[in-house]
Design a protein around this motif. Structure first.
Motif, PDB file in Angstrom:
ATOM      1  N   UNK A  69      33.491  36.354  49.684  1.00  0.00           N
ATOM      2  CA  UNK A  69      33.879  36.085  48.296  1.00  0.00           C
ATOM      3  C   UNK A  69      35.245  36.520  48.017  1.00  0.00           C
ATOM      4  N   UNK A  70      35.602  37.913  48.315  1.00  0.00           N
ATOM      5  CA  UNK A  70      37.022  38.473  48.120  1.00  0.00           C
ATOM      6  C   UNK A  70      37.991  37.753  48.683  1.00  0.00           C
ATOM      7  N   UNK A  71      37.931  37.449  49.920  1.00  0.00           N
ATOM      8  CA  UNK A  71      39.002  36.919  50.701  1.00  0.00           C
ATOM      9  C   UNK A  71      39.212  35.278  50.274  1.00  0.00           C
ATOM     10  N   UNK A 187      43.861  50.147  43.200  1.00  0.00           N
ATOM     11  CA  UNK A 187      44.172  49.161  42.126  1.00  0.00           C
ATOM     12  C   UNK A 187      44.202  47.845  42.570  1.00  0.00           C
ATOM     13  N   UNK A 188      44.739  47.807  43.737  1.00  0.00           N
ATOM     14  CA  UNK A 188      44.477  46.116  44.284  1.00  0.00           C
ATOM     15  C   UNK A 188      43.100  45.962  44.652  1.00  0.00           C
ATOM     16  N   UNK A 189      42.288  46.871  45.103  1.00  0.00           N
ATOM     17  CA  UNK A 189      41.041  46.274  45.388  1.00  0.00           C
ATOM     18  C   UNK A 189      40.149  46.007  44.112  1.00  0.00           C
ATOM     19  N   UNK A 190      40.417  47.004  43.075  1.00  0.00           N
ATOM     20  CA  UNK A 190      39.693  46.888  42.021  1.00  0.00           C
ATOM     21  C   UNK A 190      39.830  45.353  41.378  1.00  0.00           C
ATOM     22  N   UNK A 191      41.130  45.162  41.278  1.00  0.00           N
ATOM     23  CA  UNK A 191      41.688  43.689  40.638  1.00  0.00           C
ATOM     24  C   UNK A 191      40.757  42.614  41.561  1.00  0.00           C
ATOM     25  N   UNK A 199      31.393  43.352  39.819  1.00  0.00           N
ATOM     26  CA  UNK A 199      31.654  44.204  38.590  1.00  0.00           C
ATOM     27  C   UNK A 199      32.603  45.140  38.878  1.00  0.00           C
ATOM     28  N   UNK A 200      33.920  45.330  38.372  1.00  0.00           N
ATOM     29  CA  UNK A 200      34.836  46.471  38.524  1.00  0.00           C
ATOM     30  C   UNK A 200      34.280  47.724  38.203  1.00  0.00           C
ATOM     31  N   UNK A 242      42.075  46.019  32.363  1.00  0.00           N
ATOM     32  CA  UNK A 242      42.596  44.962  32.928  1.00  0.00           C
ATOM     33  C   UNK A 242      41.503  44.150  34.057  1.00  0.00           C
ATOM     34  N   UNK A 243      40.850  44.966  34.818  1.00  0.00           N
ATOM     35  CA  UNK A 243      39.911  44.705  35.675  1.00  0.00           C
ATOM     36  C   UNK A 243      38.834  43.836  35.032  1.00  0.00           C
ATOM     37  N   UNK A 244      38.408  44.511  34.021  1.00  0.00           N
ATOM     38  CA  UNK A 244      37.370  43.799  33.269  1.00  0.00           C
ATOM     39  C   UNK A 244      37.683  42.437  32.835  1.00  0.00           C
ATOM     40  N   UNK A 245      38.948  42.158  32.041  1.00  0.00           N
ATOM     41  CA  UNK A 245      39.405  40.865  31.776  1.00  0.00           C
ATOM     42  C   UNK A 245      39.584  40.020  32.984  1.00  0.00           C
TER      43      UNK A 245
END
Length: 260
Positions: A69-71, A187-191, A199-200, A242-245
């Motif tokens: 899902x992430x990649x 920071x990159x990972x949570x985005x 869910x971040x 930002x991540x929640x957005x």
């Protein structure tokens, strides 16, 4: 002749080697990505020979589902391997390789916390942290042998090369990522996890669990290359709006991974 010409060539490389990381940080990166990727592939092959690979179908399914899902947000084909190792750890290497320890799978409470781990490790690769460290090492020591050294991991130079890739101190390597790299990967990972529909907010829960698991054994921050757990949590909380957005956008697009 080589001793005379190499400094000039190196200087020319350095003058054209400044790039910008995904977070906007200026980096010194001049080694070819193909060489760094080859080092990552060699290191991963070595690890698969040295460490037992898990045959637990549930562990493999969960890790592959979350990483997939992430990649999908990053592109490329990534290999995911679960290693039988009780230590709570994971890593990603240049060449699109991801390793997850069974100890990490048993530590996390849910898919979102594991997504935070995997997103963080992929963040190191996307930000070219391995190339940055290898470039810095070459600039300082002109250590051309570093490129070949990864094929001899039992040597000191081989351990240094593997350390540059971020494999980690658990393999006898004494070069963990710097605090700057770790914070940037956070920071990159949570985005990334948010864009994939995870869910971040669970990234904070992950580091709270890691803090509990360390049982106060972590060195104080200025003596460590890693940020303290408290600092990571604070920085992630600042990033959370930002991540929640991104998470809400992903949910609206129907990205709702079910990997548990």
């Amino acid at each position: 002749m080589l001793k005379k010409t190499f400094p000039a060539l190196l200087t020319a490389c350095l003058l054209s080697a400044c790039i910008t990381s995904p977070t906007g940080r200026s980096q010194l990166v001049f080694m070819p990505d193909t060489q760094i990727d080859q080092m990552g592939l060699q290191a991963f092959d070595n690890l698969k020979k040295q460490k037992p690979v898990s045959t637990n179908s549930q562990y493999n399914q969960v890790a592959s589902c979350i990483a997939g899902a992430i990649t999908r947000e990053t592109g490329g084909n990534w290999e995911v391997v679960v290693f039988e190792d009780a230590s709570p750890n994971a890593f990603a290497l240049p060449g699109n390789k991801i390793g997850v320890h069974t100890g990490m799978l048993t530590l996390v409470d849910n898919q979102d916390q594991l997504a935070a781990v995997i997103g963080h490790e992929i963040g190191h690769v996307l930000a070219k942290h391995s190339n940055e460290r290898a470039s810095q090492e070459m600039a300082v020591s002109s250590g051309m042998g570093i490129i070949q050294a990864v094929s001899a991991p039992q040597t000191v130079l081989g351990q240094t090369a593997l350390g540059m890739l971020g494999v980690g101190a658990q393999y006898g390597i004494l070069m963990p990522y710097s605090r700057v790299h770790e914070s940037e990967a956070d920071m990159i990972g949570v985005d990334l996890m948010a864009k994939a529909g995870f869910d971040p907010r669970q990234s904070v829960g992950l580091w709270q669990k890691m803090e509990q698991a360390s049982q106060g054994k972590q060195p104080i921050e200025f003596m460590s290359t890693h940020p303290s757990h408290a600092t990571r949590i604070q920085d992630l909380e600042k990033r959370m709006p930002q991540a929640m957005g991104l998470f809400q956008q992903a949910q609206a697009q129907g990205k709702q991974p079910r990997c548990n």
